[in-house]
Design a protein around this motif. Structure first.
Motif, mmCIF file in Angstrom:
data_model
loop_
_atom_site.group_PDB
_atom_site.id
_atom_site.type_symbol
_atom_site.label_atom_id
_atom_site.label_comp_id
_atom_site.label_asym_id
_atom_site.label_seq_id
_atom_site.Cartn_x
_atom_site.Cartn_y
_atom_site.Cartn_z
ATOM 1 N N SER A 48 0.855 -1.342 -0.018
ATOM 2 C CA SER A 48 -0.060 -0.161 -0.010
ATOM 3 C C SER A 48 0.821 1.214 -0.027
ATOM 4 O O SER A 48 0.438 2.276 -0.257
ATOM 5 N N VAL A 49 2.073 1.321 0.357
ATOM 6 C CA VAL A 49 3.097 2.425 0.314
ATOM 7 C C VAL A 49 3.037 3.135 -1.002
ATOM 8 O O VAL A 49 3.095 4.270 -1.085
ATOM 9 N N PRO A 50 3.132 2.367 -2.406
ATOM 10 C CA PRO A 50 3.077 3.261 -3.465
ATOM 11 C C PRO A 50 1.742 3.908 -3.578
ATOM 12 O O PRO A 50 1.703 5.102 -4.360
ATOM 13 N N SER A 51 0.379 3.583 -2.987
ATOM 14 C CA SER A 51 -0.694 4.264 -3.144
ATOM 15 C C SER A 51 -0.509 5.787 -2.764
ATOM 16 O O SER A 51 -0.889 6.831 -3.081
ATOM 17 N N ALA A 52 0.619 6.074 -1.447
ATOM 18 C CA ALA A 52 0.454 7.173 -0.953
ATOM 19 C C ALA A 52 1.581 8.089 -1.665
ATOM 20 O O ALA A 52 1.517 9.236 -1.538
ATOM 21 N N GLY A 172 -0.394 2.941 4.396
ATOM 22 C CA GLY A 172 -0.756 4.292 3.858
ATOM 23 C C GLY A 172 -0.302 5.287 4.821
ATOM 24 O O GLY A 172 -0.032 6.405 4.572
ATOM 25 N N ILE A 173 -0.534 5.322 6.028
ATOM 26 C CA ILE A 173 -0.531 6.313 7.037
ATOM 27 C C ILE A 173 1.158 6.581 7.155
ATOM 28 O O ILE A 173 1.552 7.881 7.331
ATOM 29 N N GLY A 174 1.966 5.515 7.224
ATOM 30 C CA GLY A 174 3.570 5.565 7.380
ATOM 31 C C GLY A 174 4.000 6.142 6.062
ATOM 32 O O GLY A 174 4.750 7.082 6.388
ATOM 33 N N GLY A 176 2.485 8.356 4.087
ATOM 34 C CA GLY A 176 2.040 9.699 4.076
ATOM 35 C C GLY A 176 2.828 10.300 4.930
ATOM 36 O O GLY A 176 3.441 11.774 4.529
ATOM 37 N N LEU A 177 3.068 10.049 6.103
ATOM 38 C CA LEU A 177 4.074 10.995 6.916
ATOM 39 C C LEU A 177 5.443 11.112 6.415
ATOM 40 O O LEU A 177 5.940 12.227 6.343
ATOM 41 N N LEU A 178 5.928 9.889 5.942
ATOM 42 C CA LEU A 178 7.363 10.244 5.290
ATOM 43 C C LEU A 178 7.576 10.973 3.954
ATOM 44 O O LEU A 178 8.582 11.783 3.689
ATOM 45 N N VAL A 179 6.381 10.893 3.183
ATOM 46 C CA VAL A 179 6.261 11.716 2.045
ATOM 47 C C VAL A 179 5.952 13.294 2.418
ATOM 48 O O VAL A 179 6.727 14.221 1.791
ATOM 49 N N GLN A 180 5.447 13.642 3.444
ATOM 50 C CA GLN A 180 5.174 15.002 3.753
ATOM 51 C C GLN A 180 6.597 15.396 4.611
ATOM 52 O O GLN A 180 6.676 16.510 4.497
ATOM 53 N N TYR A 181 6.736 14.737 5.555
ATOM 54 C CA TYR A 181 8.038 15.056 6.582
ATOM 55 C C TYR A 181 9.257 14.720 6.350
ATOM 56 O O TYR A 181 10.320 15.369 6.979
ATOM 57 N N ALA A 182 9.610 13.774 5.518
ATOM 58 C CA ALA A 182 10.849 13.153 5.475
ATOM 59 C C ALA A 182 11.666 13.606 4.374
ATOM 60 O O ALA A 182 11.157 13.829 3.107
ATOM 61 N N LEU A 294 -0.072 13.741 3.666
ATOM 62 C CA LEU A 294 -0.469 12.623 4.708
ATOM 63 C C LEU A 294 -1.790 12.425 4.492
ATOM 64 O O LEU A 294 -2.307 11.297 4.931
ATOM 65 N N VAL A 295 -2.588 13.408 4.086
ATOM 66 C CA VAL A 295 -4.025 13.157 3.625
ATOM 67 C C VAL A 295 -4.394 12.131 2.759
ATOM 68 O O VAL A 295 -5.088 10.919 3.127
ATOM 69 N N GLY A 296 -3.576 11.943 1.873
ATOM 70 C CA GLY A 296 -3.746 10.555 0.689
ATOM 71 C C GLY A 296 -3.557 9.404 1.567
ATOM 72 O O GLY A 296 -4.328 8.391 1.563
ATOM 73 N N GLY A 297 -2.497 9.329 2.236
ATOM 74 C CA GLY A 297 -2.218 8.044 2.981
ATOM 75 C C GLY A 297 -3.202 7.835 4.264
ATOM 76 O O GLY A 297 -3.749 6.618 4.444
ATOM 77 N N ALA A 298 -3.735 8.875 4.977
ATOM 78 C CA ALA A 298 -4.686 8.628 5.865
ATOM 79 C C ALA A 298 -5.831 8.172 5.097
ATOM 80 O O ALA A 298 -6.821 7.519 5.805
ATOM 81 N N THR A 299 -6.164 8.329 4.114
ATOM 82 C CA THR A 299 -7.326 8.087 3.436
ATOM 83 C C THR A 299 -7.456 6.402 3.254
ATOM 84 O O THR A 299 -8.361 5.683 3.639
ATOM 85 N N VAL A 300 -6.463 5.941 2.958
ATOM 86 C CA VAL A 300 -5.991 4.288 2.642
ATOM 87 C C VAL A 300 -6.267 3.812 3.967
ATOM 88 O O VAL A 300 -6.963 2.908 4.203
ATOM 89 N N ALA A 301 -5.678 4.576 5.037
ATOM 90 C CA ALA A 301 -5.494 3.974 6.375
ATOM 91 C C ALA A 301 -6.983 4.094 6.869
ATOM 92 O O ALA A 301 -7.509 2.946 7.730
#
Length: 447
Positions: A48-52, A172-174, A176-182, A294-301
């Motif tokens: 699911s990581v690629p989805s975010a 999804g949430i992980g 999203g966090l990395l895309v936004q902040y890492a 993070l919004v996109g990953g949170a949606t999947v989560a």
């Protein structure tokens, strides 16, 4: 799919032979059991990581929505190929070597993702990832049931059921966090997964072999190291040889009518799943008018988390009743998504996603259990293979069509048309399932 529940087509119904392990291997707290459970969650997390990251790929590489859904669909097709070709391979070679091979492929796919600078390697990475998941799924499902602690025999089925959705949500949430902040999220995310898979590979190498007839299987049960040649893959089981035996796909004539009714729910469920896992993050960012990935990953989560909760709550409910409750949830969720699109309302969309996720999990749980009960045990693998085909095609083909239509009509209009179409399929499935349940009650059956 699980024997009784799952959110993604995988696992113990792939035709592998299940035999409870004895001795320390199935003692409470068995490390092997938790190693396999961790591998299951990790593989689903990585899927699911690629989805975010799709939105980021679109922006950096100029990929269209149609191409993003093709990348997603390639994963679904290769998972299906892996399941059908290798689903029972661990009966021949043992659970450990097949799990190890799946993890090695997963590491290769993560390396391809991390080095991708365009569409070509992204497609290659997704294809190898799909084969890794398809290869490992049968072995994971069987090992979890065989290594479940004696004091908690239902734990194997519970981990089989909840593991995939937990993994999808965490991925999804992980991500999203990395895309936004890492920094360098399209590289760092996958390098972290390489490390996690490498640790899991060590755990698999050290765990007991639970498959019967293995050269080291009985040794694993009395605490000694399983395997014949010292690595995760040892020798052939009891003189067995590497042999690919594709699953036969067959629907018995006597149950084809009931199969047709129940497969409508599978199609509806995985059409929704495919849309959310490919275009859902983009739609969420659009509705929330947000640049926070993070919004996109949170949606999947959120979708996956609601599905997990519904499956755990309804695990003991009769199959057709669960499917009906799930279909009502799907219809309610789809109606709320359409309302959110009409109003342009982000809060309504988030509520809709939660309702949709609960319906998604329940509808799949109930319909899959009812489908599994249609065939005699000796032919259940053949019927399950047919379910896999419908599920993965429903997961991929509608998503690709939605992506192509997005290129022409835009995401908003395409989403409205897609959700309305799936709602019509859900309504048809609900009517047909209610009629099937009534007929079963008349005949004294509970399907």
């Amino acid at each position: 799919m699980p024997t009784t529940a799952r959110t993604a087509p995988s696992a113990t119904t792939t035709g592998v032979t299940l035999h409870p392990a004895a001795g320390p291997a199935d003692a409470p707290g068995s490390s092997g059991f938790w190693v396999v459970g961790a591998v299951l969650v990790l593989l689903m997390l990585s899927s699911s990581v690629p989805s975010a990251l799709y939105v980021l790929y679109q922006q950096e590489w100029g990929l269209s929505s149609g191409m993003i859904t093709v990348v997603f669909a390639l994963y679904a097709v290769t998972v299906l190929a892996g399941l059908l070709l290798f689903g029972s391979l661990s009966d021949t070679l043992g659970r450990r070597p097949v799990l190890a091979a799946g993890l090695v492929l997963a590491i290769v796919s993560m390396g391809l993702f991390a080095s991708a600078e365009g569409l070509g390697l992204l497609l290659a990475a997704r294809a190898v990832q799909g084969l890794a998941v398809g290869l490992a799924t049968g072995a994971m499902g069987a090992a979890l049931l065989e290594l479940a602690p004696r004091s908690r025999p239902a734990l194997g089925a519970q981990v089989n059921s909840a593991g995939p959705t937990v993994g999808i949500g965490l991925g999804g949430i992980g991500a999203g966090l990395l895309v936004q902040y890492a920094p360098a999220p399209t590289v760092l995310t996958y390098l972290l997964l390489v490390g996690a898979f490498a640790v899991s590979l060590v755990g698999v190498a050290r765990m007991a072999e639970s498959a019967p007839g293995r050269a080291g299987g009985s040794g694993g049960r009395d605490g000694s190291a399983p395997g014949g040649s010292g690595g995760p893959g040892g020798g052939a089981p009891g003189g067995g040889r590497f042999k690919i035996t594709p699953h036969r796909i067959h629907i018995p004539a006597a149950v084809r009518g009931r199969f047709a009714v129940l497969i409508l729910t599978i199609v509806a469920v995985w059409s929704v799943g495919g849309f959310y896992l490919s275009l859902g993050p983009h739609l969420a960012l659009s509705l929330l008018e947000s640049a926070n990935y993070l919004v996109g990953g949170a949606t999947v989560a959120l979708l996956a988390g609601a599905a997990t909760a519904a499956q755990l709550l309804l695990g003991r409910t009769e199959a057709l009743r669960t499917a009906v409750l799930g279909l009502f949830g799907l219809l309610g969720g789809l109606a709320l998504v359409l309302l959110a699109l009409a109003l342009g309302s982000a809060p309504v969309f988030l509520v809709a996603t939660a309702v949709l996720g609960a319906g998604w999990g329940a509808a799949f749980l109930g319909s899959f259990r009812a489908l599994s009960a249609l065939a005699e045990p000796a032919h259940r693998g053949e019927l399950t293979a047919a379910v896999y085909v419908f599920a993965y095609l429903a997961m991929s083909v509608p998503a690709v069509l939605a992506g192509l239509l997005t290129n022409i009509h835009g995401l908003h209009r395409t989403s409205v048309g897609f959700m309305a179409t799936v709602a019509a399929v859900c309504a048809l499935a609900l009517v047909a399932t209610l009629r099937l349940a009534a007929r079963n009650r008349t005949q004294g059956s509970t399907a």
